[in-house]
Motif scaffolding. Structure first.
Motif, PDB file in Angstrom:
ATOM      1  N   PRO A   4       0.810  -1.220   0.000  1.00 19.49           N
ATOM      2  CA  PRO A   4       0.000   0.000   0.000  1.00 19.49           C
ATOM      3  C   PRO A   4       0.848   1.277   0.000  1.00 19.49           C
ATOM      4  N   THR A  48       3.042   2.041  -4.509  1.00 21.73           N
ATOM      5  CA  THR A  48       2.143   1.732  -5.622  1.00 21.73           C
ATOM      6  C   THR A  48       2.461   2.604  -6.830  1.00 21.73           C
ATOM      7  N   GLU A  75      -5.957  -2.674  -3.335  1.00 19.76           N
ATOM      8  CA  GLU A  75      -6.759  -1.470  -3.578  1.00 19.76           C
ATOM      9  C   GLU A  75      -7.566  -1.101  -2.335  1.00 19.76           C
ATOM     10  N   LEU A  76      -8.134  -2.104  -1.667  1.00 16.02           N
ATOM     11  CA  LEU A  76      -8.880  -1.843  -0.431  1.00 16.02           C
ATOM     12  C   LEU A  76      -7.964  -1.304   0.662  1.00 16.02           C
ATOM     13  N   VAL A 135      -5.203   0.400   0.267  1.00 16.65           N
ATOM     14  CA  VAL A 135      -4.841   1.780  -0.072  1.00 16.65           C
ATOM     15  C   VAL A 135      -6.016   2.714   0.230  1.00 16.65           C
ATOM     16  N   ALA A 136      -7.234   2.303  -0.151  1.00 13.24           N
ATOM     17  CA  ALA A 136      -8.417   3.138   0.073  1.00 13.24           C
ATOM     18  C   ALA A 136      -8.691   3.351   1.549  1.00 13.24           C
ATOM     19  N   SER A 137      -8.380   2.349   2.366  1.00 13.81           N
ATOM     20  CA  SER A 137      -8.655   2.474   3.803  1.00 13.81           C
ATOM     21  C   SER A 137      -7.476   3.066   4.563  1.00 13.81           C
ATOM     22  N   GLY A 138      -6.369   3.297   3.865  1.00 12.35           N
ATOM     23  CA  GLY A 138      -5.202   3.879   4.513  1.00 12.35           C
ATOM     24  C   GLY A 138      -4.390   2.866   5.295  1.00 12.35           C
TER      25      GLY A 138
END
Length: 87
Positions: free
Chosen positions: A22, A25, A63-64, A66-69
């Motif tokens: 994460p 990327t 991707e999840l 990265v989206a959730s930090g």
């Protein structure tokens, strides 16, 4: 794209995905999603389809994250052969 080209592309993607996190990327995950999607559009053998599915699962998990930090990496790993360095 012939069978040999598909195999090389899959080996490359498996190598890259084994090293993505994460925090790292580059290029963006959308780039890798596009490369996977391009493989979906061509005729491939079932074993290659399974490898693409596994890569898509790993990419989705990343991707999840990265989206959730989250800074954790996906728990699923690629087969040992996929993580060998390219020569």
């Amino acid at each position: 794209m012939n069978h040999h080209d598909v195999e090389q592309e899959l080996q490359h993607l498996e190598y890259v995905f084994a090293h993505l996190s994460p925090k790292s990327t580059v290029p963006p995950l959308g780039y890798w999603r596009g490369r996977l999607n391009s493989l979906r559009k061509i005729p491939i053998v079932p074993s290659q389809r399974e490898r693409i599915n596994r890569l898509e699962q790993l990419l989705g998990t990343l991707e999840l994250a990265v989206a959730s930090g989250s800074e954790s990496t996906p728990k699923e790993t690629l087969p040992r052969a996929a993580t060998r360095s390219r020569r």
